[in-house]
Design a protein around this motif. Structure first.
Motif, PDB file in Angstrom:
ATOM      1  N   THR A 166       1.908  22.919 -85.037  1.00  0.00           N
ATOM      2  CA  THR A 166       1.207  24.192 -84.963  1.00  0.00           C
ATOM      3  C   THR A 166       2.073  25.258 -84.296  1.00  0.00           C
ATOM      4  O   THR A 166       3.036  24.955 -83.583  1.00  0.00           O
ATOM      5  N   CYS A 167       1.711  26.493 -84.515  1.00  0.00           N
ATOM      6  CA  CYS A 167       2.321  27.647 -83.851  1.00  0.00           C
ATOM      7  C   CYS A 167       1.314  28.789 -83.916  1.00  0.00           C
ATOM      8  O   CYS A 167       0.194  28.602 -84.417  1.00  0.00           O
ATOM      9  N   ASN A 168       1.677  29.940 -83.403  1.00  0.00           N
ATOM     10  CA  ASN A 168       0.770  31.081 -83.373  1.00  0.00           C
ATOM     11  C   ASN A 168       1.404  32.299 -84.031  1.00  0.00           C
ATOM     12  O   ASN A 168       2.605  32.554 -83.842  1.00  0.00           O
ATOM     13  N   LEU A 169       0.602  33.040 -84.764  1.00  0.00           N
ATOM     14  CA  LEU A 169       1.004  34.349 -85.256  1.00  0.00           C
ATOM     15  C   LEU A 169       0.128  35.374 -84.549  1.00  0.00           C
ATOM     16  O   LEU A 169      -1.097  35.370 -84.705  1.00  0.00           O
ATOM     17  N   ILE A 170       0.748  36.217 -83.736  1.00  0.00           N
ATOM     18  CA  ILE A 170       0.032  37.157 -82.878  1.00  0.00           C
ATOM     19  C   ILE A 170       0.320  38.573 -83.354  1.00  0.00           C
ATOM     20  O   ILE A 170       1.485  38.970 -83.459  1.00  0.00           O
ATOM     21  N   VAL A 217       9.144  34.205 -80.611  1.00  0.00           N
ATOM     22  CA  VAL A 217       9.114  33.721 -79.236  1.00  0.00           C
ATOM     23  C   VAL A 217       9.116  32.199 -79.263  1.00  0.00           C
ATOM     24  O   VAL A 217       8.315  31.581 -79.986  1.00  0.00           O
ATOM     25  N   ILE A 218      10.000  31.595 -78.476  1.00  0.00           N
ATOM     26  CA  ILE A 218      10.040  30.137 -78.348  1.00  0.00           C
ATOM     27  C   ILE A 218       9.833  29.806 -76.873  1.00  0.00           C
ATOM     28  O   ILE A 218      10.674  30.123 -76.032  1.00  0.00           O
ATOM     29  N   SER A 219       8.703  29.146 -76.576  1.00  0.00           N
ATOM     30  CA  SER A 219       8.335  28.947 -75.167  1.00  0.00           C
ATOM     31  C   SER A 219       8.710  27.565 -74.641  1.00  0.00           C
ATOM     32  O   SER A 219       7.911  26.878 -74.011  1.00  0.00           O
ATOM     33  N   GLY A 220       9.958  27.150 -74.890  1.00  0.00           N
ATOM     34  CA  GLY A 220      10.510  26.017 -74.178  1.00  0.00           C
ATOM     35  C   GLY A 220      10.453  24.665 -74.866  1.00  0.00           C
ATOM     36  O   GLY A 220       9.826  24.479 -75.907  1.00  0.00           O
ATOM     37  N   ASP A 221      11.142  23.706 -74.256  1.00  0.00           N
ATOM     38  CA  ASP A 221      11.338  22.352 -74.755  1.00  0.00           C
ATOM     39  C   ASP A 221      12.041  22.373 -76.111  1.00  0.00           C
ATOM     40  O   ASP A 221      11.501  21.934 -77.137  1.00  0.00           O
ATOM     41  N   PHE A 222      13.276  22.839 -76.081  1.00  0.00           N
ATOM     42  CA  PHE A 222      14.096  22.843 -77.287  1.00  0.00           C
ATOM     43  C   PHE A 222      14.523  21.436 -77.661  1.00  0.00           C
ATOM     44  O   PHE A 222      14.653  21.111 -78.843  1.00  0.00           O
ATOM     45  N   VAL A 223      14.780  20.588 -76.679  1.00  0.00           N
ATOM     46  CA  VAL A 223      15.263  19.226 -76.930  1.00  0.00           C
ATOM     47  C   VAL A 223      14.288  18.218 -76.344  1.00  0.00           C
ATOM     48  O   VAL A 223      13.455  18.549 -75.500  1.00  0.00           O
ATOM     49  N   GLN A 224      14.426  16.973 -76.794  1.00  0.00           N
ATOM     50  CA  GLN A 224      13.639  15.889 -76.212  1.00  0.00           C
ATOM     51  C   GLN A 224      14.308  15.350 -74.955  1.00  0.00           C
ATOM     52  O   GLN A 224      13.642  15.099 -73.960  1.00  0.00           O
ATOM     53  N   GLY A 237       0.779  24.768 -79.759  1.00  0.00           N
ATOM     54  CA  GLY A 237       1.000  23.335 -79.807  1.00  0.00           C
ATOM     55  C   GLY A 237       2.464  23.043 -80.085  1.00  0.00           C
ATOM     56  O   GLY A 237       3.309  23.942 -80.065  1.00  0.00           O
ATOM     57  N   THR A 238       2.780  21.799 -80.353  1.00  0.00           N
ATOM     58  CA  THR A 238       4.158  21.465 -80.691  1.00  0.00           C
ATOM     59  C   THR A 238       4.420  21.827 -82.151  1.00  0.00           C
ATOM     60  O   THR A 238       3.687  21.416 -83.049  1.00  0.00           O
ATOM     61  N   THR A 239       5.462  22.607 -82.373  1.00  0.00           N
ATOM     62  CA  THR A 239       5.700  23.158 -83.700  1.00  0.00           C
ATOM     63  C   THR A 239       6.518  22.233 -84.579  1.00  0.00           C
ATOM     64  O   THR A 239       6.343  22.228 -85.804  1.00  0.00           O
ATOM     65  N   THR A 240       7.398  21.424 -83.997  1.00  0.00           N
ATOM     66  CA  THR A 240       8.271  20.605 -84.836  1.00  0.00           C
ATOM     67  C   THR A 240       8.439  19.173 -84.324  1.00  0.00           C
ATOM     68  O   THR A 240       9.435  18.522 -84.629  1.00  0.00           O
ATOM     69  N   SER A 241       7.502  18.658 -83.546  1.00  0.00           N
ATOM     70  CA  SER A 241       7.585  17.253 -83.147  1.00  0.00           C
ATOM     71  C   SER A 241       6.334  16.526 -83.631  1.00  0.00           C
ATOM     72  O   SER A 241       5.384  17.136 -84.115  1.00  0.00           O
ATOM     73  N   ARG A 268       4.018  42.136 -84.884  1.00  0.00           N
ATOM     74  CA  ARG A 268       3.718  40.726 -85.110  1.00  0.00           C
ATOM     75  C   ARG A 268       4.742  39.827 -84.400  1.00  0.00           C
ATOM     76  O   ARG A 268       5.949  40.006 -84.548  1.00  0.00           O
ATOM     77  N   ILE A 269       4.204  38.840 -83.668  1.00  0.00           N
ATOM     78  CA  ILE A 269       5.011  37.863 -82.938  1.00  0.00           C
ATOM     79  C   ILE A 269       4.718  36.477 -83.490  1.00  0.00           C
ATOM     80  O   ILE A 269       3.555  36.056 -83.559  1.00  0.00           O
ATOM     81  N   LEU A 270       5.758  35.754 -83.861  1.00  0.00           N
ATOM     82  CA  LEU A 270       5.620  34.343 -84.206  1.00  0.00           C
ATOM     83  C   LEU A 270       5.945  33.534 -82.958  1.00  0.00           C
ATOM     84  O   LEU A 270       7.080  33.543 -82.478  1.00  0.00           O
ATOM     85  N   HIS A 271       4.948  32.860 -82.429  1.00  0.00           N
ATOM     86  CA  HIS A 271       5.081  32.114 -81.169  1.00  0.00           C
ATOM     87  C   HIS A 271       5.141  30.624 -81.485  1.00  0.00           C
ATOM     88  O   HIS A 271       4.155  30.028 -81.937  1.00  0.00           O
ATOM     89  N   ILE A 272       6.301  30.011 -81.257  1.00  0.00           N
ATOM     90  CA  ILE A 272       6.461  28.588 -81.457  1.00  0.00           C
ATOM     91  C   ILE A 272       6.847  27.944 -80.123  1.00  0.00           C
ATOM     92  O   ILE A 272       7.252  28.623 -79.187  1.00  0.00           O
ATOM     93  N   SER A 273       6.693  26.618 -80.051  1.00  0.00           N
ATOM     94  CA  SER A 273       6.957  25.952 -78.777  1.00  0.00           C
ATOM     95  C   SER A 273       7.210  24.471 -79.003  1.00  0.00           C
ATOM     96  O   SER A 273       6.900  23.917 -80.065  1.00  0.00           O
ATOM     97  N   ASP A 274       7.794  23.835 -78.000  1.00  0.00           N
ATOM     98  CA  ASP A 274       7.954  22.380 -77.960  1.00  0.00           C
ATOM     99  C   ASP A 274       8.593  21.865 -79.246  1.00  0.00           C
ATOM    100  O   ASP A 274       8.011  21.102 -80.003  1.00  0.00           O
TER     101      ASP A 274
END
Length: 276
Positions: free
Chosen positions: A233-237, A38-45, A217-221, A4-10
């Motif tokens: 949103t995020c993904n559970l794969i 997995v975090i696919s980028g855009d850690f900061v604004q 999608g964006t997980t925390t903005s 299982r992969i938790l995929h978050i981003s933005d």
């Protein structure tokens, strides 16, 4: 055995960061106990500000391990032009990860990251030759029995219903060809702030293997787009021996945490391609 992969981003710490979403993400991630985050980028604004990097680093440290992370275009300084052009990812490498080409392996699985962010554009991305070489070197060692996943920030194509004027990787055609050459099963990316599942065959029908595209999608903005406007949103794969199940998770506004709102089954491709 399923993986299982938790995929978050933005993540976008700094305006328009949503601290409540971040706190719920951390709690739910530890409850889910994924095998990999997995975090696919855009850690900061805005990568120019030290406080945003501190917040991003703390958020990453509070999420479960192991992790595989890549940089996004917002992780490149915008206002400091010399740093943007000469050392665009120095702050990312100092605060988040020194490795721009991370690799994670487990029995029957390989996850490889690459960087599409650079300092010569504000929004766009590109897969440079050194990144392509790194992907070839890392993925060519795995046989057809290994499920191969690539992670980078920018998309190779826009979802059919996407209406904003955002750009894909500038050499998207070449990037798709590389994924096909290496028989990559799954591409994880972000950037668009909307969830999406597709296949490279949808955009280049002549490819032989075909790679599934899974966007978070964006997980925390607060900058979700389209039907995900104002949402997180995020993904559970879940990787199985014969394919992958992708659950899109959305933060419930009534306090019930990240919950599934859509699910896709992606059967394993039967055609494999040998690299040149």
């Amino acid at each position: 055995m399923a993986f299982r992969i938790l995929h978050i981003s933005d993540v976008h710490t700094g305006p328009p960061f949503n601290p409540a979403a971040a706190e719920r993400l951390i709690a739910d991630a530890h409850t889910l106990k994924p095998d990999l985050v997995v975090i696919s980028g855009d850690f900061v604004q805005r990568a120019d500000f030290a406080a945003q990097w501190r917040a991003a680093r703390i958020l990453r440290e509070r999420l479960p391990q192991p992790q595989l992370v890549v940089a996004g275009n917002h992780d490149v300084p915008l206002f400091n032009l010399p740093e943007r052009l000469l050392h665009p990812l120095r702050r990312y490498q100092q605060q988040i990860s020194p490795d721009l080409n991370p690799v994670f392996t487990a029995p029957g699985l390989a996850v490889v990251g690459a960087c599409t962010a650079h300092g010569w554009t504000v929004d766009g991305g590109k897969l440079y030759p050194n990144q392509m070489t790194a992907l070839r070197q890392r993925l060519s060692q795995f046989g057809p029995d290994v499920y191969k996943i690539v992670v980078w920030h920018h998309p190779v194509a826009l979802p059919p219903t996407y209406r904003r004027k955002r750009v894909t990787i500038s050499n998207a055609h070449e990037a798709i060809r590389l994924l096909d050459e290496l028989a990559v099963d799954l591409l994880l990316c972000g950037h668009l702030h909307i969830s999406f599942v597709g296949n490279t065959r949808d955009f280049q029908p002549d490819v032989r293997h075909g790679t599934y595209i899974v966007q978070s999608g964006t997980t925390t903005s607060r900058r979700g787009y389209g039907p995900e406007h104002g949402m997180n949103t995020c993904n559970l794969i879940t990787i199985e021996h014969d394919g992958a199940c992708v659950q899109h998770l959305r933060l419930d506004q009534h306090g019930d945490g990240f919950r599934p709102f859509a699910e896709h089954w992606l059967p394993r491709q039967t055609v494999t391609v040998t690299g040149s």
